[in-house]
Design an enzyme around this catalytic site. Structure first.
Site, PDB file in Angstrom:
ATOM      1  N   LYS A 175     -12.428  39.059 -35.777  1.00  0.00           N
ATOM      2  CA  LYS A 175     -11.946  38.621 -37.102  1.00  0.00           C
ATOM      3  C   LYS A 175     -10.983  37.442 -36.968  1.00  0.00           C
ATOM      4  CE  LYS A 175     -14.414  40.982 -39.803  1.00  0.00           C
ATOM      5  NZ  LYS A 175     -15.378  40.311 -40.672  1.00  0.00           N
TER       6      LYS A 175
ATOM      7  N   ASP B  82     -30.707  41.489 -45.449  1.00  0.00           N
ATOM      8  CA  ASP B  82     -30.151  42.502 -44.552  1.00  0.00           C
ATOM      9  C   ASP B  82     -31.167  42.714 -43.432  1.00  0.00           C
ATOM     10  OD1 ASP B  82     -27.674  44.691 -45.258  1.00  0.00           O
ATOM     11  OD2 ASP B  82     -29.006  45.207 -43.596  1.00  0.00           O
ATOM     12  N   ILE B  83     -30.751  43.446 -42.429  1.00  0.00           N
ATOM     13  CA  ILE B  83     -31.656  43.671 -41.293  1.00  0.00           C
ATOM     14  C   ILE B  83     -32.664  44.779 -41.604  1.00  0.00           C
ATOM     15  CG2 ILE B  83     -30.213  45.393 -40.112  1.00  0.00           C
ATOM     16  CD1 ILE B  83     -30.781  43.738 -37.515  1.00  0.00           C
TER      17      ILE B  83
ATOM     18  N   TYR C 211     -13.071  44.385 -32.900  1.00  0.00           N
ATOM     19  CA  TYR C 211     -13.303  43.976 -34.287  1.00  0.00           C
ATOM     20  C   TYR C 211     -12.229  42.970 -34.724  1.00  0.00           C
ATOM     21  CZ  TYR C 211     -13.609  44.631 -39.413  1.00  0.00           C
ATOM     22  OH  TYR C 211     -13.713  44.453 -40.766  1.00  0.00           O
TER      23      TYR C 211
ATOM     24  N   ASP D 144     -31.901  39.073 -39.454  1.00  0.00           N
ATOM     25  CA  ASP D 144     -31.000  39.503 -38.396  1.00  0.00           C
ATOM     26  C   ASP D 144     -30.108  38.283 -38.145  1.00  0.00           C
ATOM     27  OD1 ASP D 144     -29.771  39.861 -35.965  1.00  0.00           O
ATOM     28  OD2 ASP D 144     -31.542  40.605 -34.927  1.00  0.00           O
TER      29      ASP D 144
ATOM     30  N   GLY E  55     -25.959  40.879 -44.972  1.00  0.00           N
ATOM     31  CA  GLY E  55     -25.378  42.232 -45.010  1.00  0.00           C
ATOM     32  C   GLY E  55     -25.355  42.773 -46.420  1.00  0.00           C
TER      33      GLY E  55
ATOM     34  N   LEU F 170     -26.909  45.007 -47.983  1.00  0.00           N
ATOM     35  CA  LEU F 170     -27.054  46.438 -48.271  1.00  0.00           C
ATOM     36  C   LEU F 170     -25.830  47.238 -47.821  1.00  0.00           C
ATOM     37  CD1 LEU F 170     -30.791  46.872 -47.247  1.00  0.00           C
ATOM     38  CD2 LEU F 170     -29.861  46.547 -49.533  1.00  0.00           C
ATOM     39  N   GLY F 171     -24.815  46.546 -47.340  1.00  0.00           N
ATOM     40  CA  GLY F 171     -23.601  47.225 -46.882  1.00  0.00           C
ATOM     41  C   GLY F 171     -22.683  47.601 -48.047  1.00  0.00           C
ATOM     42  N   GLN F 172     -21.506  48.098 -47.682  1.00  0.00           N
ATOM     43  CA  GLN F 172     -20.576  48.610 -48.711  1.00  0.00           C
ATOM     44  C   GLN F 172     -20.181  47.514 -49.696  1.00  0.00           C
ATOM     45  OE1 GLN F 172     -16.560  49.377 -47.574  1.00  0.00           O
ATOM     46  NE2 GLN F 172     -16.231  50.958 -49.109  1.00  0.00           N
TER      47      GLN F 172
HETATM   48  N1  SER Z   1     -12.190  48.755 -43.401  1.00  0.00           N
HETATM   49  C1  SER Z   1     -12.217  48.043 -42.166  1.00  0.00           C
HETATM   50  C2  SER Z   1     -12.197  48.981 -41.019  1.00  0.00           C
HETATM   51  O1  SER Z   1     -11.593  50.014 -41.133  1.00  0.00           O
HETATM   52  C3  SER Z   1     -11.029  47.116 -42.081  1.00  0.00           C
HETATM   53  O2  SER Z   1     -11.456  45.837 -42.276  1.00  0.00           O
HETATM   54  O3  SER Z   1     -12.748  48.679 -40.005  1.00  0.00           O
END
Ligand code: SER
Length: 316
Positions: A146, A34-35, A142, A53, A8, A10-12
């Site tokens: 987690k 990254d994918i 999500y 992936d 991941g 290229l993510g934030q």
């Molecule tokens: N920033 C995340 C979200 O809002 C929280 O882990 O999903």
């Protein structure tokens, strides 16, 4: 020297973590993945980049073996708001990806760092000063991935002695990369709109407090926890970390100190608000401070000043 793989990338978080790790450990020792097969930019160009992936275990194994990886930062995941739109996909990517990473790590003896989130908590969790060890019954897919991910990482540590570590991230604020599909994203968008249009319509309601963090502190946390003395770690997966908690009104008031004409309006998204309402207002992070010296540098005022300065330059 460590040989690190970041999924991941290229993510934030990934796009900043990769550059920080390359600075510390050398460009060639940090493999970004990254994918995205059409990516360009500094992450792809400043060191090795592989298309992975994370739901494909054999591809993960191939890259880990090719570079003799000993540490994996596993960041590839769907966030909370996107996850609610497609729970099956969120489960497959978040749980399937983590399971594959842990299996490849077990077979190749790699340490694993993967972030958990404030989303691991739920409506029955104590809302203020949420303790490290407490009730965790999240109501989003999500959050379910987690909390299950934390337990799975603990399991691999207990059963296979794998070196797994992690932190529970709050909303992350950065002027470099945008977040994608999170409940806390309003706290980033507001800065762009404040600079461009002097007003912002928040999809999160007034009075909704959530923990937030400036990206430099988040990156420090990821580096520091992997460098911590393992004999001092009682909690591994995952540590509460905190640096500021605010609602949209508090953030707007801080922005107004720099842009007096800024106006905050509300256009609340009921689905996302429901997610925010199920999360804590603020976490107690004393275990992270005690066990590995967590010590954030940015509060609301320092973050806002730095965000506005940097984003103004970027948006010129
Ligand atoms: N920033 C995340 C979200 O809002 C929280 O882990 O999903």
């Amino acid at each position: 020297m460590k040989k690190i793989l970041v999924t991941g990338a290229l993510g934030q978080i990934g796009s900043e973590l990769v550059m920080k790790l390359r600075e510390s450990y050398g460009n060639d020792n940090v493999v970004a993945s990254d994918i995205n097969d059409k990516a360009t930019g500094e992450v792809v160009e400043s060191g090795p980049y592989e298309i992975i992936d994370v739901t494909d275990e054999s591809r993960l194994a191939e890259v880990v073996e090719k570079y003799n990886i000993d540490t994996i930062y596993h960041l590839a995941a769907l966030l909370s708001a996107t996850g609610e739109k497609n729970p099956a996909l969120a489960w497959n990517i978040n749980m399937g990806g983590l399971f594959n990473v842990l299996e490849v790590a077990r077979k190749n003896n790699c340490a694993v760092c993967t972030p958990s989130s404030i989303a691991a908590f739920g409506p029955s969790t104590p809302k203020d000063n949420t303790p490290q060890d407490t009730l965790m019954r999240p109501t989003t897919i999500y959050g379910v991935t987690k909390v299950a991910g934390e337990l799975l990482c603990d399991y691999y540590h207990e059963k296979y002695n794998l070196d797994t570590r992690g932190v529970r991230f709050p909303g992350l604020i950065s002027h470099k990369s945008l977040p994608g599909g999170g409940t806390t994203d309003y706290a980033v968008h507001i800065f762009y709109e404040a600079i461009k249009n002097k007003k912002y319509a928040s999809f999160i309601d007034k009075g909704t407090y959530m923990d937030m963090m400036y990206m430099p502190d988040a990156i420090t946390a990821l580096v520091k926890i992997m460098e911590a003395d393992p004999s001092k770690l009682v909690h591994r997966n995952a540590f509460n970390i905190a640096s500021m908690s605010f609602d949209p009104e508090m953030l707007a008031a801080e922005i107004k100190k720099h842009i007096p004409e800024f106006e905050l309006e509300y256009d609340v998204d009921a689905d996302i608000q429901k997610i925010a309402d199920s999360w804590p207002n603020s976490l107690d992070d004393k275990e992270a401070r005690e066990e590995w010296g967590w010590d954030p540098q940015y509060d609301l005022a320092a973050m806002t000043k730095d965000m506005l300065e940097n984003l103004s330059k970027k948006l010129k």
